[in-house]
Design an enzyme around this catalytic site. Structure first.
Site, PDB file in Angstrom:
ATOM      1  N   GLU A 116      73.599 -18.810   6.901  1.00  0.00           N
ATOM      2  CA  GLU A 116      74.119 -17.653   6.545  1.00  0.00           C
ATOM      3  C   GLU A 116      73.616 -16.646   7.479  1.00  0.00           C
ATOM      4  O   GLU A 116      72.500 -16.460   7.332  1.00  0.00           O
ATOM      5  CB  GLU A 116      74.206 -17.115   5.181  1.00  0.00           C
ATOM      6  CG  GLU A 116      74.499 -15.729   4.902  1.00  0.00           C
ATOM      7  CD  GLU A 116      74.456 -15.158   3.432  1.00  0.00           C
ATOM      8  OE1 GLU A 116      73.733 -15.766   2.586  1.00  0.00           O
ATOM      9  OE2 GLU A 116      75.080 -13.852   3.187  1.00  0.00           O
ATOM     10  N   ASP A 121      57.814  -9.698   2.993  1.00  0.00           N
ATOM     11  CA  ASP A 121      58.311  -8.565   3.546  1.00  0.00           C
ATOM     12  C   ASP A 121      57.070  -7.521   2.877  1.00  0.00           C
ATOM     13  O   ASP A 121      56.683  -7.422   1.810  1.00  0.00           O
ATOM     14  CB  ASP A 121      59.528  -8.122   2.933  1.00  0.00           C
ATOM     15  CG  ASP A 121      60.224  -6.870   3.288  1.00  0.00           C
ATOM     16  OD1 ASP A 121      59.507  -6.050   3.948  1.00  0.00           O
ATOM     17  OD2 ASP A 121      61.014  -6.369   2.816  1.00  0.00           O
ATOM     18  N   ASP A 156      55.940  -3.456   3.000  1.00  0.00           N
ATOM     19  CA  ASP A 156      56.347  -2.271   3.629  1.00  0.00           C
ATOM     20  C   ASP A 156      55.683  -1.035   3.252  1.00  0.00           C
ATOM     21  O   ASP A 156      54.947  -1.099   2.070  1.00  0.00           O
ATOM     22  CB  ASP A 156      57.863  -2.168   2.722  1.00  0.00           C
ATOM     23  CG  ASP A 156      58.769  -0.832   3.100  1.00  0.00           C
ATOM     24  OD1 ASP A 156      59.900  -1.156   3.350  1.00  0.00           O
ATOM     25  OD2 ASP A 156      58.162   0.169   3.184  1.00  0.00           O
ATOM     26  N   GLY A 177      60.973  -2.399  12.279  1.00  0.00           N
ATOM     27  CA  GLY A 177      61.504  -1.520  12.998  1.00  0.00           C
ATOM     28  C   GLY A 177      61.031  -0.137  12.535  1.00  0.00           C
ATOM     29  O   GLY A 177      61.498   1.017  13.448  1.00  0.00           O
ATOM     30  N   ARG A 178      60.604  -0.003  11.465  1.00  0.00           N
ATOM     31  CA  ARG A 178      60.179   1.364  11.071  1.00  0.00           C
ATOM     32  C   ARG A 178      58.741   1.537  10.345  1.00  0.00           C
ATOM     33  O   ARG A 178      57.979   2.162  10.922  1.00  0.00           O
ATOM     34  CB  ARG A 178      61.109   1.937  10.155  1.00  0.00           C
ATOM     35  CG  ARG A 178      60.772   3.423   9.630  1.00  0.00           C
ATOM     36  CD  ARG A 178      61.955   4.267   9.180  1.00  0.00           C
ATOM     37  NE  ARG A 178      62.940   3.720   8.123  1.00  0.00           N
ATOM     38  CZ  ARG A 178      63.474   4.662   7.359  1.00  0.00           C
ATOM     39  NH1 ARG A 178      63.865   5.516   7.882  1.00  0.00           N
ATOM     40  NH2 ARG A 178      64.338   4.095   6.275  1.00  0.00           N
ATOM     41  N   LEU A 220      66.698 -11.646   5.038  1.00  0.00           N
ATOM     42  CA  LEU A 220      65.758 -10.874   5.738  1.00  0.00           C
ATOM     43  C   LEU A 220      66.346 -10.470   7.214  1.00  0.00           C
ATOM     44  O   LEU A 220      67.076 -11.172   7.867  1.00  0.00           O
ATOM     45  CB  LEU A 220      64.623 -11.677   5.909  1.00  0.00           C
ATOM     46  CG  LEU A 220      63.185 -10.831   6.428  1.00  0.00           C
ATOM     47  CD1 LEU A 220      62.817  -9.703   5.285  1.00  0.00           C
ATOM     48  CD2 LEU A 220      61.975 -11.671   6.516  1.00  0.00           C
TER      49      LEU A 220
END
Ligand SMILES: [Zn+2]
Lengths: 455, 469
Positions: free
Chosen positions: A74, A142, A144, A194-195, A357
């Protein structure tokens, strides 16, 4: 960060921490522009590498290859107006490429490999049995920065800077070492989100076939932080530390705490901040002893030394001195270090096979930065503020003269270092293992069918 | 298994181990009465386990409890038929609990727990027999290798509380097992792991065996379900089917997935009702939402489903969440991103199955992280925060100590029950097992009081009318 789950585990959406974007004046020339993105997908995005990776050797000629493999993966696209397309699938690299070029997604997410082509899941569902379910998925993590907001004073929310980024470096070091040494995984990809964070993809066959329960177990193995908004003591260590925690502490946490975070975040500089640390000390007399010393400014007359480091040395020294030699004080020093350094992973992302993800090499729509791979062996050198942006890449393209000289558009741009690293350090060793695994399992099957014939 | 209507014919299979693995249905004839009676006895055991788990009992308490429950319910006057009763009752309940995902989950979890504690009570040699039956051909760690990892194994043994204080690694037999086979031990960092292998001590083998048992049973339940829908239900519609269907509803208790017919919660009264009748876990979420106009996913699910169970209609739910969340993210983003999951909880999107409000057990076992407000406050709040919250709810200092005492002993539901009793000035004998039960019982008591004061004062009738509106 947008987070979505597959249908299997309840397809409710969870959109957490996605505050409305603040205007970032310094970024104006760096702005994100759909037209730039079109150029990026047209000339720079490494389709061939992503396809090779996601095929795991099944695009080869060996009779053991499963040619349906890539087509059962997917992909999902987030388009310009937050239109969200789930269950996209592609039968080849060129199909993937032309769809991305046509739709120009702001974000590409990668989901699991399912039993059947996810785009045709309804047809299968009508046929009767509930055959649509995930069968393989990388073990993912992940991490963050927003989850660290209670322990960083430099910035908050979506912002990151070089004073808080060491928290991500620590996370990479601790988790990467454990995944390799403890769990025996070899094919691990780290990428900048990316951030304000990092993503980890563990791609060994063994990892891809883990059940949700096994994924949850690994995530729990990494979890130390047990606090929440309503409990001050965020980390609770037992009397004796597990070898994994000992190693993490000795090899990573302690050094990073003392050399980077303590002075960088000025953790003990003001009364408000050192109170946060004193709160973690169970022994009231010990805490008030320290409070007395730290409130008394005259003693710290040595201006050359960083006040945070001086105070930390006092705390460590006192915890060992005869006066406060209570059990648990030593542990308390460790607990403080753990609280301010230990990785905080998003458990839910790792626990479920059908969590999506963001794909590496996407461009973050708020910052314009490319989600480049990070080399875990040199992760302390990674600078999130120096990552190539959409506009810097396009400027390089414009200056680079005739692109036709190169087979790949990205040659000669600052993205080439990232793609080369992806190829040589991650993709090549991975594909070599895949080839061996495909051959081995083919031979075993062959052997088994021979045996059953002679039976 | 064959069910015979009248006379009994005992046929105990020879050499059955004391703890069966229930791998195939026994070739036994069973009287119809036994079919039902055995099953009910076993259900008593499973229900007892379920209650104990939700009260957060410690492993050593569980061991005594399970052994007690088993002795009390699973005896048979004919001692040669004890094993038969064990096996038959298990297979009957498989039929009962194979029929939906939720039933299977509950049964799997309770049977696995039962198996775990029964296994722990066996002798070492009996345990080895079962390991053999489960094909667990583990290599014990050879002494040369043992020397290399000895220090680490010691460290793990000392770091792990449940290992017990008197564990001597040198005398313990260790097995090298792929870490995938011992997820529980990995999750609790109760084993040393190196290059993909977990070093499992003999006494931890329980976990491996239990994992195997669980996975066998899980697969078997799916198969049973298939057989049930494809043939058994039809064939047995006059005989077993009614018994099976009656058994399944008799013991689980209400799950509050459908709001009560008479109760309906309106938006107008929601703040008042929250203050008077929400359990602490929901009050906290509700207040945080009002304060921050934001809740993370876990909190939205826990509160959202509770409100659904308490009678908040879908349209009102959408209005309620929108009023709060859109203040943070804007109405447009709310419609696009959050409305879906609310409709989803009401079964209007996705699989269109109604989601069930969380029980205490589920809430207690959840793991809130940074920024999360869900979970059971009795478990996750610090001492200080919990006292403050209870004080705000009106719990007096005397009762407060009792509540904190329950919390220290990890009886979170009992702590909640005490809180309920203190606030409502009325006893709650059944104990609190579900936030919606808390809510319902509270409303019942308050409405009775309103009716009472109406008749004496005649001015508060509007309140009651409000609550029924
Ligand atoms: Zn910062």
């Amino acid at each position: 960060m947008t987070r979505l789950e597959g249908e299997g585990g309840g397809d409710d959406m969870a959109i957490d921490g996605a505050e409305p974007a603040k205007p970032q004046l310094c970024n104006v020339p760096e702005g994100f522009d759909p037209n730039y993105l079109k150029l990026y997908y047209g000339k720079l995005f490494p389709y061939a590498e992503i396809f090779k990776w996601m095929s795991y050797g099944n695009d080869g000629k060996h009779p053991g290859c499963d040619h349906t493999y890539f087509g059962r993966r997917e992909f999902s696209f987030t388009l310009e107006n937050d239109i969200y397309l789930r269950f996209q699938s592609f039968s080849s690299s060129s199909e993937l490429e032309s769809s991305i070029k046509e739709k120009c997604p702001f974000k590409i997410d990668i989901g699991p490999v399912y039993t059947v082509d996810p785009a045709k899941r309804h047809a299968y569902a009508k046929a009767g049995d509930n055959v649509f379910s995930p069968v393989e998925r990388e073990l993912i993590f992940d991490i963050d920065m927003t989850d660290y907001d209670d322990i960083r004073y430099c910035c908050s929310g979506a912002d990151v800077c070089l004073d808080c980024w060491p928290l991500m470096t620590i996370a990479i070091k601790v988790i990467d070492t454990s995944l390799r040494d403890d769990f025996g995984f070899n094919h691990i990809l780290w990428a900048f989100s990316g951030r304000r964070g990092v993503h980890c993809w563990v791609c060994d066959l063994r990892a891809r076939r883990l059940t949700n329960e096994q994924r949850g177990a690994i995530a729990e193995y990494f979890r130390v932080y047990k606090g929440n908004e309503n409990n001050h003591k965020k980390v609770s260590l037992g009397q004796v530390l597990h070898p994994f925690l000992v190693r993490s502490y000795n090899e990573v946490l302690e050094t990073f705490f003392e050399e980077r975070l303590l002075p960088g975040q000025k953790l003990l500089e003001t009364e408000e901040r050192f109170e946060n640390v004193l709160q973690m000390i169970p022994d009231e007399s010990f805490a008030s002893d320290l409070r007395g010393r730290w409130q008394d400014h005259r003693r710290s007359s040595n201006v050359k030394e960083d006040i945070n480091i001086v105070r930390w040395q006092q705390l460590k020294h006192l915890s060992k001195s005869g006066k406060h030699k209570a059990q648990g004080l030593r542990r308390c020093v460790e607990e403080i270090v753990f609280s301010f350094t230990y990785p905080r992973i998003d458990m839910e992302v790792s626990k479920h096979m059908n969590h999506l993800l963001k794909a590496p090499f996407c461009v973050h729509p708020k910052t314009g930065r490319v989600c480049v791979p990070i080399d875990p062996d040199h992760c302390e050198e990674f600078d999130p503020t120096a990552v190539p942006t959409l506009s810097s890449l396009l400027r390089e393209l414009n200056m680079g003269g005739p692109v036709a000289d190169h087979e790949n558009g990205w040659e000669g741009t600052s993205l080439s270092k990232s793609i080369r690293f992806f190829r040589s350090s991650f993709l090549q060793p991975l594909l070599k293992s895949c080839k061996e695994e495909i051959e081995a399992s083919y031979n075993t099957e062959l052997q088994q069918s021979k045996n059953s014939l002679s039976w | 298994m064959e069910v015979v209507p009248t006379h009994r014919k005992a046929a105990v299979p020879d050499a059955t181990p004391a703890l069966p693995l229930y791998r195939s249905a026994p070739q036994l004839e069973v009287r119809l009465e036994d079919f039902e009676l055995f099953a009910i006895d076993r259900l008593r055991v499973l229900k007892g386990i379920s209650d104990a788990l939700s009260r957060g009992k410690r492993p050593d308490e569980m061991e005594n409890l399970v052994s007690g429950l088993w002795k009390a319910n699973m005896r048979h006057q004919d001692s040669s038929r004890v094993v038969e009763k064990d096996v038959i009752s298990h297979f009957v309940l498989r039929l009962v609990y194979c029929r939906t995902e939720d039933l299977r989950k509950w049964f799997l979890s309770m049977e696995t727990t039962l198996f775990r504690y029964r296994f722990r009570l066996l002798s070492a040699s009996a345990q080895r027999v079962i390991m053999g039956e489960l094909d667990l051909p583990y290599n014990s760690v050879i002494s040369a290798e043992f020397e290399n990892v000895k220090d680490k194994l010691n460290q793990v043994a000392r770091s792990s509380v449940s290992a017990g204080p008197s564990l001597h690694t040198a005398e313990t037999l260790f097995f090298k097992v792929p870490f995938e086979e011992v997820p529980e031990l990995v999750a609790g960092r109760k084993v040393f792991i190196h290059k993909g292998f977990a070093y499992v001590a003999m006494h931890q083998v329980v976990s491996v065996v239990v994992t195997q048992f669980r996975s066998l049973l899980s697969k078997a339940l799916v198969l049973t379900n298939r057989k049930w829908t494809s043939s058994i239900r039809e064939q047995e519609q006059d005989r077993l089917t009614p018994i099976v269907e009656a058994l399944s509803s008799s013991y689980i208790g209400p799950d509050y997935s459908q709001p009560e017919q008479f109760s309906e919660m309106s938006l107008r009264e929601i703040d008042k009702v929250a203050a008077s009748s929400f359990p602490l876990c929901m009050r906290h979420l509700f207040e945080k939402l009002r304060e921050d106009h934001h809740l993370k996913h876990g909190g939205r699910m826990q509160l959202g489903l509770f409100l659904k169970g308490a009678g908040l209609k879908l349209d009102d739910a959408l209005a309620f969440w929108k009023a709060e969340l859109s203040r943070k993210v804007g109405a447009e983003r709310f419609d696009k991103e959050y409305a879906y999951s609310i409709r989803h909880n009401y079964g209007k999107e996705g699989k269109r199955t109604d989601y069930t409000p969380y029980s205490c057990q589920k809430i207690i076992l959840s793991t809130p992280g940074v920024g999360d407000h869900h979970g059971c406050p009795y478990r996750y709040f610090s001492d200080e925060n919990l006292r403050a919250a209870l004080g705000k709810m009106g719990v007096g200092s005397q009762i407060m100590e009792d509540v904190m005492d329950k919390v220290r002993n990890r009886h979170y539901q009992l702590a909640c029950t005490l809180t309920f009793e203190s606030i409502h000035g009325s006893s709650c004998d059944a104990g609190i097992n579900h936030p919606n039960q808390y809510f319902k019982d509270s409303q019942k008591i308050l409405q009775a009081k309103v009716i009472h004061s109406c008749s004496t004062q005649g001015i508060k009738c509007t309140i009651q009318a409000d609550q029924r509106a």
